[in-house]
Design an enzyme around this catalytic site. Sequence first.
Site, PDB file in Angstrom:
ATOM      1  N   CYS A 356       0.824  -1.309  -0.060  1.00 42.31           N
ATOM      2  CA  CYS A 356      -0.194   0.109   0.033  1.00 42.31           C
ATOM      3  C   CYS A 356       0.894   1.106   0.105  1.00 42.31           C
ATOM      4  O   CYS A 356       0.372   2.309  -0.323  1.00 42.31           O
ATOM      5  CB  CYS A 356      -0.990   0.131   1.399  1.00 42.31           C
ATOM      6  SG  CYS A 356      -1.977  -1.438   1.658  1.00 42.31           S
TER       7      CYS A 356
HETATM    8  O1  KQY Z   1      -4.369   1.136   0.720  1.00 43.71           O
HETATM    9  C1  KQY Z   1      -4.375   1.045   2.060  1.00 43.71           C
HETATM   10  N1  KQY Z   1      -4.471  -0.256   2.531  1.00 43.71           N
HETATM   11  C2  KQY Z   1      -4.318   2.329   2.782  1.00 43.71           C
HETATM   12  C3  KQY Z   1      -5.513   2.438   3.796  1.00 43.71           C
HETATM   13  C4  KQY Z   1      -5.296   3.874   4.853  1.00 43.71           C
HETATM   14  C5  KQY Z   1      -6.385   4.097   5.276  1.00 43.71           C
HETATM   15  C6  KQY Z   1      -6.208   5.323   6.237  1.00 43.71           C
HETATM   16  N2  KQY Z   1      -5.913   4.996   7.326  1.00 43.71           N
END
Ligand code: KQY
Length: 367
Positions: A356
């Site tokens: 991510c």
């Molecule tokens: O792509 C992702 N898993 C990021 C999520 C982040 C969420 C914000 N706290």
Amino acid sequence: MKILNSIPKNDGYYMPAEYDKHYGCIIIWPERADSWQYGAVKARKAFSEVAKAISKSEKVTVLVNYEAYDTAREMLPENIRVIEMSSNDSWARDYAPTFLKNDKGKIRGIDWYFNAWGGLYDGLYFPWDKDNKMAKKICDLYDIDIYNMSNFVLEGGSIHVDGEGTIITTEACLLSKGRNPNMSKTEIEEKLKNCLGAQKVIWLKRGIYNDETNEHIDNICAFVAPGEVVLAWCDDKNDPQYKMSKECFNILSKETDAKGRKLKIHKLPQPEPIYMTKHECDGLINFEGEPTRTETERLAASYVNFYISNNAIIMPGFNDKNDIKAKEILKNIFKDREIIQIYARDILIGGGNIHCITQQIPYFKET
Ligand code: KQY
């Protein structure tokens, strides 16, 4: 940089697989007080470890807000480029451009609309304007032409491709009410195929339990080779993840990819459930009206959330008994790549993991 309003598939562009050769990788420096505990110190150390591991085999660029530039420059080695660029948070996978290539080795980006995983319906913060502008700024930085897809909400973590015509995604995320509520499943599927130059979409129903992104695909399932996927797996029938992973397995085992191949499914065990502690919650500053982490909240931990670099797999570790098992499974799949496991609890607290926080740029010839 030119802004393009045509359709990538008609122009001969497609999204290559992550295991294809990369030019480099983009990471965004963590800072946000409601995402990263205690001034993001531990998160910054973990992000630096990830950046260093990737920089062994590709060019890493770290983008950072003005206020944190000096810290980032100090913490990162000279071979990693640090550039000031405004952002709301640090999820390069979700709002750096999705990069495409054509058969002549040229690359282009896609600028999707980003609304913080669900906008005012069930999004995770407001505003998200700086994040949403990043794809265009990044393409400008590299002088790469970019497709304007600002009429479609999508995060990069919600799609995976095999580079040979197949996309995988989850219904829980792409059909969620906070993204494109006026589009049917068929319309969304057409949009994905046109934008990513693909022929087939495989829809899994759900992702990882309690994943606040509405269950992104990149936490549950990923292509590791044409015709081969890894799937986050749980053997404990009392764990809600058991049914979710089993349902994915059933769908995948009946599916074929765009080239008509049956899929080989590698099961990757989950770590034991990981929960927020009081100490970790105390280190976060919560903004009024926005979702917050709570003590004992289960975090969406998964070994599937790894990054494939040119010569390594950068995977999360959680100090769990399955860390070694998961590493061995990936070693057996990626025989020519080093497996680098990085303790990632401090990234997980932010809501995602190594995949991510990274976005690969496919190999291209610089002019
Ligand atoms: O792509 C992702 N898993 C990021 C999520 C982040 C969420 C914000 N706290």
